[in-house]
Design a protein around this motif. Structure first.
Motif, PDB file in Angstrom:
ATOM      1  N   THR A  10       2.456  14.133   0.817  1.00 34.25           N
ATOM      2  CA  THR A  10       3.477  14.200   1.852  1.00 34.25           C
ATOM      3  C   THR A  10       3.566  12.838   2.545  1.00 34.25           C
ATOM      4  O   THR A  10       2.630  12.031   2.463  1.00 34.25           O
ATOM      5  N   PRO A  11       4.677  12.551   3.246  1.00 40.01           N
ATOM      6  CA  PRO A  11       4.774  11.284   3.985  1.00 40.01           C
ATOM      7  C   PRO A  11       3.617  11.076   4.955  1.00 40.01           C
ATOM      8  O   PRO A  11       3.135   9.956   5.126  1.00 40.01           O
ATOM      9  N   ASP A  12       3.144  12.161   5.583  1.00 39.23           N
ATOM     10  CA  ASP A  12       2.034  12.031   6.524  1.00 39.23           C
ATOM     11  C   ASP A  12       0.742  11.659   5.798  1.00 39.23           C
ATOM     12  O   ASP A  12      -0.047  10.844   6.292  1.00 39.23           O
ATOM     13  N   GLU A  13       0.511  12.230   4.623  1.00 39.53           N
ATOM     14  CA  GLU A  13      -0.686  11.891   3.843  1.00 39.53           C
ATOM     15  C   GLU A  13      -0.649  10.431   3.398  1.00 39.53           C
ATOM     16  O   GLU A  13      -1.670   9.740   3.422  1.00 39.53           O
ATOM     17  N   VAL A  14       0.529   9.977   3.008  1.00 38.67           N
ATOM     18  CA  VAL A  14       0.671   8.568   2.623  1.00 38.67           C
ATOM     19  C   VAL A  14       0.350   7.679   3.808  1.00 38.67           C
ATOM     20  O   VAL A  14      -0.398   6.696   3.699  1.00 38.67           O
ATOM     21  N   GLU A  15       0.917   8.009   4.964  1.00 39.28           N
ATOM     22  CA  GLU A  15       0.725   7.191   6.163  1.00 39.28           C
ATOM     23  C   GLU A  15      -0.744   7.137   6.569  1.00 39.28           C
ATOM     24  O   GLU A  15      -1.259   6.077   6.952  1.00 39.28           O
ATOM     25  N   ALA A  21       0.834  -1.208   0.000  1.00 36.46           N
ATOM     26  CA  ALA A  21       0.000   0.000   0.000  1.00 36.46           C
ATOM     27  C   ALA A  21       0.870   1.260   0.000  1.00 36.46           C
ATOM     28  O   ALA A  21       0.610   2.210  -0.748  1.00 36.46           O
ATOM     29  N   LYS A  22       1.905   1.273   0.827  1.00 33.88           N
ATOM     30  CA  LYS A  22       2.800   2.438   0.881  1.00 33.88           C
ATOM     31  C   LYS A  22       3.467   2.679  -0.469  1.00 33.88           C
ATOM     32  O   LYS A  22       3.504   3.798  -0.971  1.00 33.88           O
ATOM     33  N   ALA A  23       4.006   1.608  -1.057  1.00 32.16           N
ATOM     34  CA  ALA A  23       4.712   1.735  -2.334  1.00 32.16           C
ATOM     35  C   ALA A  23       3.758   2.191  -3.439  1.00 32.16           C
ATOM     36  O   ALA A  23       4.107   3.032  -4.268  1.00 32.16           O
ATOM     37  N   MET A  24       2.561   1.636  -3.448  1.00 35.87           N
ATOM     38  CA  MET A  24       1.599   1.983  -4.482  1.00 35.87           C
ATOM     39  C   MET A  24       1.162   3.439  -4.378  1.00 35.87           C
ATOM     40  O   MET A  24       1.126   4.170  -5.363  1.00 35.87           O
ATOM     41  N   ILE A  25       0.847   3.884  -3.166  1.00 33.97           N
ATOM     42  CA  ILE A  25       0.381   5.260  -2.973  1.00 33.97           C
ATOM     43  C   ILE A  25       1.497   6.259  -3.286  1.00 33.97           C
ATOM     44  O   ILE A  25       1.275   7.292  -3.931  1.00 33.97           O
ATOM     45  N   ARG A  26       2.726   5.954  -2.854  1.00 35.41           N
ATOM     46  CA  ARG A  26       3.849   6.850  -3.139  1.00 35.41           C
ATOM     47  C   ARG A  26       4.082   6.997  -4.633  1.00 35.41           C
ATOM     48  O   ARG A  26       4.362   8.091  -5.135  1.00 35.41           O
ATOM     49  N   SER A  27       3.952   5.901  -5.369  1.00 31.28           N
ATOM     50  CA  SER A  27       4.188   5.945  -6.816  1.00 31.28           C
ATOM     51  C   SER A  27       3.041   6.618  -7.550  1.00 31.28           C
ATOM     52  O   SER A  27       3.250   7.402  -8.471  1.00 31.28           O
ATOM     53  N   ALA A  28       1.803   6.307  -7.138  1.00 30.42           N
ATOM     54  CA  ALA A  28       0.629   6.850  -7.825  1.00 30.42           C
ATOM     55  C   ALA A  28       0.418   8.325  -7.521  1.00 30.42           C
ATOM     56  O   ALA A  28      -0.081   9.072  -8.374  1.00 30.42           O
ATOM     57  N   PRO A  55       2.848  11.042  -6.215  1.00 33.27           N
ATOM     58  CA  PRO A  55       4.120  11.600  -5.743  1.00 33.27           C
ATOM     59  C   PRO A  55       3.962  12.970  -5.084  1.00 33.27           C
ATOM     60  O   PRO A  55       4.905  13.450  -4.439  1.00 33.27           O
ATOM     61  N   ASP A  56       2.803  13.593  -5.239  1.00 32.55           N
ATOM     62  CA  ASP A  56       2.555  14.896  -4.623  1.00 32.55           C
ATOM     63  C   ASP A  56       2.179  14.782  -3.149  1.00 32.55           C
ATOM     64  O   ASP A  56       2.162  15.788  -2.430  1.00 32.55           O
TER      65      ASP A  56
END
Length: 293
Positions: free
Chosen positions: A139-144, A127-134, A136-137
């Motif tokens: 922030t780390p907190d939004e991804v988390e 999930a982390k890898a997919m969201i970061r790639s899809a 890229p805008d």
């Protein structure tokens, strides 16, 4: 964490009930707006479930429609339930809560996925890898925060009254190493484990199926246990997605899903392929093939 009577589905039910009462009373949206001294768009958004109505608004509307007694009190109670906060509310700034709310109330989900493993079956690292790639805008907190919501949703598969999940995955989903080799292998193993659940059915639509009914894109059909809550289709896109609720739209997507699952490998064959891919991934084979040329 999850609850069949989510505020999202109660808001949707309330809107449909209010629309039915208004039409039965022969009153227009504009007529209601004039009496309540509000905009017609507000009344329309309440009826479509896009706006949460206050208890006072609902009581006033029912008064206009001549609805009284037990019927009135039942709808007022639905209005109160619709104003409650779902468990996902703290994360609303980073997600489209409408889908999460509908999913929480659904009895079944039938989905076709072209590119990624569905959120209900994702591992944390995938999930982390997919969201970061899809995105890229983000922030780390939004991804988390999105990952937390995604993992929280997965309790739907194991709670006392679990959701029925039927997913057809395009072969591309299990062939692309999202997050790298180790992350993707773990994700494939997770799919094999999930397929053992009695309420989960997985199928793979192989590349050699060629052109198929799902070429237009990813979608999910959400079915609800209460007769008053009609099914809905969610067609996903980069900006959130589109909800389709008309009967002809729903029938079209049911028709498409039935054709996709008919073209896919049988569930037992699909799980065997996924397990094999976890042991001998396609991307590893391609790397060796490239090195040898």
């Amino acid at each position: 964490m999850t609850e069949r009577r989510s505020p999202t589905i109660r808001r949707r039910r309330l809107g449909a009930e209010l629309r039915q009462r208004r039409e039965k009373a022969g009153v227009t949206i504009e007529g209601v707006a004039d009496i309540l001294e509000c905009s017609a768009s507000k009344v329309s958004r309440i009826e479509t479930g896009h706006t949460t109505a206050t208890v006072r608004d609902v009581r006033d509307m029912l008064g206009i429609y001549g609805v009284t007694g037990v019927e009135c009190e039942e709808l007022i109670q639905i209005a109160r339930e619709a104003r409650q906060k779902g468990w996902w509310h703290p994360y609303s700034p980073v997600l489209a809560g409408a889908y999460v709310g509908l999913e929480a109330a659904a009895g079944s989900v039938r989905a076709y996925e072209q590119q990624t493993v569905p959120g209900l079956l994702q591992t944390e690292e995938y999930a982390k890898a997919m969201i970061r790639s899809a995105r890229p805008d983000f922030t780390p907190d939004e991804v988390e925060q999105r990952v937390r919501v995604r993992l929280g949703r997965q309790s739907l598969l194991s709670q006392d009254d679990p959701i029925e999940l039927w997913v057809v995955l395009d072969e591309a989903v299990i062939s692309r190493p999202v997050g790298g080799d180790a992350v993707m292998r773990a994700q494939l193993e997770r799919l094999v484990e999930a397929a053992d659940l009695p309420n989960v059915t997985l199928q793979v639509l192989p590349f050699d199926a060629g052109a198929h009914a799902g070429m237009d894109g990813t979608f999910a059909i959400l079915g609800f246990p209460e007769p008053g809550d009609p099914d809905v289709v969610y067609a996903e896109n980069a900006t959130g997605g589109l909800f389709l609720e008309k009967r002809d739209e729903l029938q079209t997507y049911i028709f498409i899903f039935d054709h996709i699952r008919a073209a896919a490998m049988r569930p037992e064959e699909s799980v065997a392929l996924i397990a094999k891919m976890a042991e001998e991934p396609l991307w590893k084979w391609r790397q060796r093939g490239t090195a040898s040329t």
